[in-house]
Design a protein around this motif. Structure first.
Motif, mmCIF file in Angstrom:
data_model
loop_
_atom_site.group_PDB
_atom_site.id
_atom_site.type_symbol
_atom_site.label_atom_id
_atom_site.label_comp_id
_atom_site.label_asym_id
_atom_site.label_seq_id
_atom_site.Cartn_x
_atom_site.Cartn_y
_atom_site.Cartn_z
ATOM 1 N N VAL A 1 -21.037 7.557 -5.246
ATOM 2 C CA VAL A 1 -21.152 6.095 -5.127
ATOM 3 C C VAL A 1 -19.757 5.492 -5.125
ATOM 4 N N GLY A 2 -19.437 4.756 -4.053
ATOM 5 C CA GLY A 2 -18.129 4.112 -3.900
ATOM 6 C C GLY A 2 -17.354 4.752 -2.773
ATOM 7 N N GLY A 3 -17.164 3.973 -1.713
ATOM 8 C CA GLY A 3 -16.450 4.486 -0.534
ATOM 9 C C GLY A 3 -14.998 4.069 -0.517
ATOM 10 N N GLY B 1 -11.261 8.116 -9.960
ATOM 11 C CA GLY B 1 -10.561 6.905 -9.521
ATOM 12 C C GLY B 1 -10.339 5.873 -10.602
ATOM 13 N N GLU B 2 -10.185 4.644 -10.149
ATOM 14 C CA GLU B 2 -9.716 3.559 -11.022
ATOM 15 C C GLU B 2 -10.696 3.191 -12.137
ATOM 16 N N MET B 3 -11.947 3.596 -12.044
ATOM 17 C CA MET B 3 -12.907 3.230 -13.092
ATOM 18 C C MET B 3 -12.647 3.951 -14.412
ATOM 19 N N GLY C 1 -15.141 -5.355 -3.231
ATOM 20 C CA GLY C 1 -16.318 -4.590 -3.684
ATOM 21 C C GLY C 1 -16.155 -4.041 -5.089
ATOM 22 N N SER C 2 -14.934 -4.094 -5.622
ATOM 23 C CA SER C 2 -14.713 -3.538 -6.968
ATOM 24 C C SER C 2 -15.119 -4.594 -7.996
ATOM 25 N N THR C 3 -16.366 -4.518 -8.426
ATOM 26 C CA THR C 3 -16.857 -5.554 -9.348
ATOM 27 C C THR C 3 -17.372 -4.969 -10.666
ATOM 28 N N GLY C 4 -17.197 -3.670 -10.848
ATOM 29 C CA GLY C 4 -17.441 -3.084 -12.168
ATOM 30 C C GLY C 4 -18.848 -2.629 -12.479
ATOM 31 N N GLU C 5 -19.741 -2.600 -11.468
ATOM 32 C CA GLU C 5 -21.122 -2.182 -11.783
ATOM 33 C C GLU C 5 -21.189 -0.745 -12.281
ATOM 34 N N GLY C 6 -20.387 0.115 -11.682
ATOM 35 C CA GLY C 6 -20.395 1.533 -12.091
ATOM 36 C C GLY C 6 -19.992 1.673 -13.554
ATOM 37 N N ASN D 1 -1.359 5.170 -8.272
ATOM 38 C CA ASN D 1 -2.792 4.889 -8.399
ATOM 39 C C ASN D 1 -3.606 5.578 -7.297
ATOM 40 N N LEU D 2 -3.057 5.616 -6.103
ATOM 41 C CA LEU D 2 -3.806 6.303 -5.044
ATOM 42 C C LEU D 2 -3.773 7.819 -5.259
ATOM 43 N N GLN D 3 -2.652 8.338 -5.776
ATOM 44 C CA GLN D 3 -2.633 9.774 -6.077
ATOM 45 C C GLN D 3 -3.711 10.089 -7.117
ATOM 46 N N SER E 1 -3.789 -1.892 0.571
ATOM 47 C CA SER E 1 -2.764 -1.273 -0.278
ATOM 48 C C SER E 1 -1.398 -1.226 0.411
ATOM 49 N N GLY E 2 -0.355 -1.287 -0.435
ATOM 50 C CA GLY E 2 1.016 -1.212 0.079
ATOM 51 C C GLY E 2 1.307 -2.246 1.147
ATOM 52 N N ASN E 3 0.868 -3.496 0.925
ATOM 53 C CA ASN E 3 1.024 -4.537 1.945
ATOM 54 C C ASN E 3 0.432 -4.099 3.267
ATOM 55 N N ILE F 1 -22.531 6.469 -0.867
ATOM 56 C CA ILE F 1 -23.125 5.130 -0.906
ATOM 57 C C ILE F 1 -22.033 4.076 -1.067
ATOM 58 N N GLU F 2 -22.007 3.115 -0.169
ATOM 59 C CA GLU F 2 -20.973 2.061 -0.238
ATOM 60 C C GLU F 2 -21.646 0.710 -0.010
ATOM 61 N N LYS F 3 -21.356 -0.243 -0.881
ATOM 62 C CA LYS F 3 -22.056 -1.529 -0.740
ATOM 63 C C LYS F 3 -21.483 -2.408 0.363
ATOM 64 N N CYS G 1 -0.155 1.082 2.968
ATOM 65 C CA CYS G 1 -0.689 2.170 2.160
ATOM 66 C C CYS G 1 0.366 3.164 1.655
ATOM 67 N N ASN G 2 0.838 2.867 0.437
ATOM 68 C CA ASN G 2 1.769 3.787 -0.237
ATOM 69 C C ASN G 2 0.887 4.825 -0.938
ATOM 70 N N LEU G 3 0.566 5.915 -0.199
ATOM 71 C CA LEU G 3 -0.527 6.769 -0.661
ATOM 72 C C LEU G 3 -0.154 7.793 -1.729
ATOM 73 N N PRO H 1 -10.888 5.334 -1.848
ATOM 74 C CA PRO H 1 -10.179 6.608 -1.705
ATOM 75 C C PRO H 1 -10.738 7.716 -2.612
ATOM 76 N N ALA H 2 -11.115 7.379 -3.859
ATOM 77 C CA ALA H 2 -11.617 8.409 -4.773
ATOM 78 C C ALA H 2 -12.958 8.951 -4.281
ATOM 79 N N GLY H 3 -13.871 8.033 -3.927
ATOM 80 C CA GLY H 3 -15.199 8.453 -3.492
ATOM 81 C C GLY H 3 -15.156 9.202 -2.166
ATOM 82 N N GLN I 1 -26.156 -1.088 -2.504
ATOM 83 C CA GLN I 1 -25.567 -1.309 -3.829
ATOM 84 C C GLN I 1 -26.325 -0.523 -4.897
ATOM 85 N N MET I 2 -25.607 0.334 -5.610
ATOM 86 C CA MET I 2 -26.219 1.071 -6.724
ATOM 87 C C MET I 2 -26.510 0.091 -7.852
ATOM 88 N N VAL I 3 -27.783 0.129 -8.337
ATOM 89 C CA VAL I 3 -28.118 -0.772 -9.454
ATOM 90 C C VAL I 3 -28.681 -0.003 -10.646
HETATM 91 C C1 LIG Z 1 -3.352 -5.519 -3.050
HETATM 92 C C2 LIG Z 1 -3.351 -4.104 -3.577
HETATM 93 C C3 LIG Z 1 -2.375 -3.227 -3.164
HETATM 94 C C4 LIG Z 1 -2.346 -1.917 -3.667
HETATM 95 N N1 LIG Z 1 -1.397 -1.062 -3.207
HETATM 96 C C5 LIG Z 1 -1.359 0.207 -3.679
HETATM 97 C C6 LIG Z 1 -0.432 1.150 -3.154
HETATM 98 O O1 LIG Z 1 0.307 0.872 -2.199
HETATM 99 N N2 LIG Z 1 -0.396 2.386 -3.720
HETATM 100 C C7 LIG Z 1 -1.249 2.756 -4.733
HETATM 101 O O2 LIG Z 1 -1.157 3.887 -5.209
HETATM 102 N N3 LIG Z 1 -2.191 1.909 -5.179
HETATM 103 C C8 LIG Z 1 -2.280 0.659 -4.674
HETATM 104 N N4 LIG Z 1 -3.249 -0.197 -5.122
HETATM 105 C C9 LIG Z 1 -4.276 0.308 -6.061
HETATM 106 C C10 LIG Z 1 -5.303 1.175 -5.302
HETATM 107 O O3 LIG Z 1 -5.685 0.516 -4.118
HETATM 108 C C11 LIG Z 1 -6.537 1.437 -6.181
HETATM 109 O O4 LIG Z 1 -6.098 2.011 -7.391
HETATM 110 C C12 LIG Z 1 -7.518 2.368 -5.461
HETATM 111 O O5 LIG Z 1 -8.062 1.726 -4.339
HETATM 112 C C13 LIG Z 1 -8.647 2.790 -6.393
HETATM 113 O O6 LIG Z 1 -9.504 3.614 -5.668
HETATM 114 P P1 LIG Z 1 -11.019 3.837 -6.088
HETATM 115 O O7 LIG Z 1 -11.633 4.654 -5.012
HETATM 116 O O8 LIG Z 1 -11.085 4.321 -7.472
HETATM 117 O O9 LIG Z 1 -11.661 2.386 -6.120
HETATM 118 P P2 LIG Z 1 -11.801 1.277 -4.973
HETATM 119 O O10 LIG Z 1 -10.776 1.433 -3.933
HETATM 120 O O11 LIG Z 1 -11.899 -0.003 -5.689
HETATM 121 O O12 LIG Z 1 -13.200 1.635 -4.303
HETATM 122 C C14 LIG Z 1 -14.426 1.471 -4.990
HETATM 123 C C15 LIG Z 1 -15.532 1.304 -3.968
HETATM 124 O O13 LIG Z 1 -16.787 1.338 -4.643
HETATM 125 C C16 LIG Z 1 -17.647 0.389 -4.043
HETATM 126 N N5 LIG Z 1 -18.671 -0.013 -5.036
HETATM 127 C C17 LIG Z 1 -18.435 -0.647 -6.218
HETATM 128 N N6 LIG Z 1 -19.593 -0.829 -6.880
HETATM 129 C C18 LIG Z 1 -20.578 -0.314 -6.090
HETATM 130 C C19 LIG Z 1 -21.988 -0.218 -6.212
HETATM 131 N N7 LIG Z 1 -22.633 -0.686 -7.280
HETATM 132 N N8 LIG Z 1 -22.686 0.361 -5.216
HETATM 133 C C20 LIG Z 1 -22.050 0.836 -4.106
HETATM 134 N N9 LIG Z 1 -20.716 0.775 -3.938
HETATM 135 C C21 LIG Z 1 -19.985 0.204 -4.914
HETATM 136 C C22 LIG Z 1 -16.732 -0.754 -3.659
HETATM 137 O O14 LIG Z 1 -17.282 -1.560 -2.665
HETATM 138 C C23 LIG Z 1 -15.473 -0.027 -3.232
HETATM 139 O O15 LIG Z 1 -15.453 0.215 -1.849
HETATM 140 C C24 LIG Z 1 -3.322 -1.499 -4.616
HETATM 141 C C25 LIG Z 1 -4.317 -2.388 -5.008
HETATM 142 C C26 LIG Z 1 -4.344 -3.679 -4.495
HETATM 143 C C27 LIG Z 1 -5.438 -4.609 -4.920
#
Ligand SMILES: Cc1cc2nc3c(=O)[nH]c(=O)nc-3n(C[C@H](O)[C@H](O)[C@H](O)COP(=O)(O)OP(=O)(O)OC[C@H]3O[C@@H](n4cnc5c(N)ncnc54)[C@H](O)[C@@H]3O)c2cc1C
Length: 414
Positions: free
Chosen positions: A10-12, A384-386, A174-179, A397-399, A46-48, A33-35, A51-53, A14-16, A134-136
């Motif tokens: 759940v979550g599309g 990922g970030e959760m 989409g990052s609203t903390g439901e997970g 953070n992306l690493q 990311s990275g303006n 699954i991606e909402k 994408c600073n990956l 980078p981590a998912g 959306q996962m609920v």
């Molecule tokens: C403006 C900005 C610039 C950034 N630049 C950098 C950078 O250059 N380098 C770097 O390392 N980091 C950067 N970051 C941080 C980095 O983007 C995040 O740490 C990273 O995206 C986290 O990845 P994630 O997959 O854990 O979560 P997210 O990228 O937040 O993905 C989570 C996904 O889960 C989905 N989701 C959430 N809840 C549900 C649900 N209930 N059901 C279904 N889907 C759901 C969301 O829609 C979302 O697509 C930046 C962040 C921001 C905001």
């Protein structure tokens, strides 16, 4: 032959995406699954939008790149680190380049190139992607994951479930903390969610008069009672409500913690960190002798943004039009003090919503770092970030997202 496991991610982000790729590479039947109606909405920002990956630094520097507990990532990094990210993208046709401070970007300078490679790989590995879902709910029986409930749709059964739903900032992505909330319902401890890598609000009105100007090669010391923390030397940007820029973002987490605890914080900007007070005073004396007929603000404007000099004259109550030769030693000292410590009271975060990351999340105590598996529920994994880990700017953070995603995908496939 062993039957493929049903792995639901759940979550599309980078981590998912990386978790789904890895589990599918290992032969499992994977559903992502991606909402949103697209993948990687935050990744695209990311990275303006470049994408600073990741970062070229070695693993020890990486461990230091997280606000705490960076070593939690040891196993994830052993399996999939920066060199693996480089190999992953370059072997699929996307060349990467290293910039200042080891920051790695795609040569295209476009985050879409990164997202598109991930998407292509998902499709190549036959991952079923369900958009707008959306996962609920998560159903657990006998401490084992059974299925995932989606808004207005039938439950999807799962042998393994990977949650990668991100943090709670930039909610429009989409990052609203439901997970995180559902994990809490299942008994996981959540470390309080706070903004990180955020611009700060100050009580002085003059940052707004300076909005958009950048001070280059300065440093900032944040003072909170007897505690203080100094940034590295770099750029500071004035915003409508306060201060931002790389040196502020990197240090903002600690400052936000102090403010959250109700403490008073002052930011003291050193406009000339490479020079001592005495050296600045000597330099100023030389300027005075060489330019005795010029007016004070014009002399100062040689080295400082013009709007800042106007404000300094106002704050220090010095007549800007006066000749430098008329500058009293008291006023000269005031100028030196301003250059070594322009003080601003910090009163908050400019915007929680616009913080680049969320600090806090699923407690690391509840996750086995060798597998990214929940210690509470069998068959449940996090990435990922959760999780309660947050990195500095520079690709950390992306690493983290890619490494934990890869490890969760591999573990879920076992
Ligand atoms: C403006 C900005 C610039 C950034 N630049 C950098 C950078 O250059 N380098 C770097 O390392 N980091 C950067 N970051 C941080 C980095 O983007 C995040 O740490 C990273 O995206 C986290 O990845 P994630 O997959 O854990 O979560 P997210 O990228 O937040 O993905 C989570 C996904 O889960 C989905 N989701 C959430 N809840 C549900 C649900 N209930 N059901 C279904 N889907 C759901 C969301 O829609 C979302 O697509 C930046 C962040 C921001 C905001």
């Amino acid at each position: 032959m062993r039957r493929a496991k049903k792995v639901v991610v759940v979550g599309g982000g980078p981590a998912g995406m990386m978790a789904a790729i890895r589990a599918s590479q290992l032969g499992q039947k994977v559903t992502l699954i991606e909402k949103n109606n697209i993948l990687g909405k935050k990744l695209l920002l990311s990275g303006n939008e470049r994408c600073n990956l990741t970062n070229a630094n070695n693993v020890d520097v990486f461990f230091e790149g997280y606000s705490k507990n960076g070593e939690f990532l040891r196993d994830a990094f052993k399996l999939f680190f920066n060199r693996d990210i480089i190999e992953f993208f370059e072997s699929r046709g996307l060349k990467l380049k290293t910039e200042k401070d080891g920051r790695i970007f795609p040569e295209t300078n476009r985050a879409t190139s990164v997202r598109d490679i991930l998407k292509k790989e998902l499709l190549r590995n036959k991952v079923k992607i369900i958009y707008g879902a959306q996962m609920v709910d998560i159903v657990v029986q006998d401490k084992k994951v059974q299925s995932v409930g989606l808004m207005g749709a039938p439950f999807i059964s799962a042998n393994s479930l990977i949650l990668a739903t991100g943090g709670i900032t930039y909610g429009s992505t989409g990052s609203t903390g439901e997970g995180i909330r559902l994990a809490e319902v299942l008994g996981h401890k959540i470390v309080s969610l706070r903004p990180g890598l955020a611009a700060l609000k100050t009580d002085k009105t003059y940052p707004s008069a300076l909005e958009g100007s950048t001070l280059k090669e300065v440093s900032v010391t944040f003072v909170c009672g007897r505690k203080q923390i100094t940034s590295h030397v770099g750029d500071l940007l004035f915003t409508r409500v306060g201060i931002s820029g790389p040196i502020i973002l990197s240090i903002s987490g600690k400052v936000i913690d102090w403010l959250t605890d109700g403490k008073k914080v002052v930011a003291s900007v050193d406009l000339s960190p490479s020079l001592s007070r005495e050296e600045i005073d000597t330099q100023l004396m030389k300027e005075i002798i060489a330019n005795s007929k010029k007016n004070i603000s014009n002399v100062l404007k040689k080295n400082l943004p013009s709007r800042l000099v106007d404000i300094a004259m106002e704050v220090l109550e010095i007549t800007p039009g006066g000749q430098v030769s008329q500058l009293t030693s008291k006023n000269r000292k005031k100028i030196v003090s301003f250059l070594k410590g322009m003080n601003l009271k910090v009163i908050g975060v400019s915007s929680f919503e616009k913080a680049m990351i969320t600090r806090g999340g699923i407690s690391l105590k509840e996750i086995n770092p060798k597998m990214m598996a929940s210690r509470k529920v069998n068959g449940l994994f996090f990435a990922g970030e959760m999780i309660d880990l947050d990195g500095d700017t520079g690709g950390y953070n992306l690493q983290e997202a890619f490494s934990t995603g890869y490890l969760a995908g591999e573990s879920a496939a076992k």
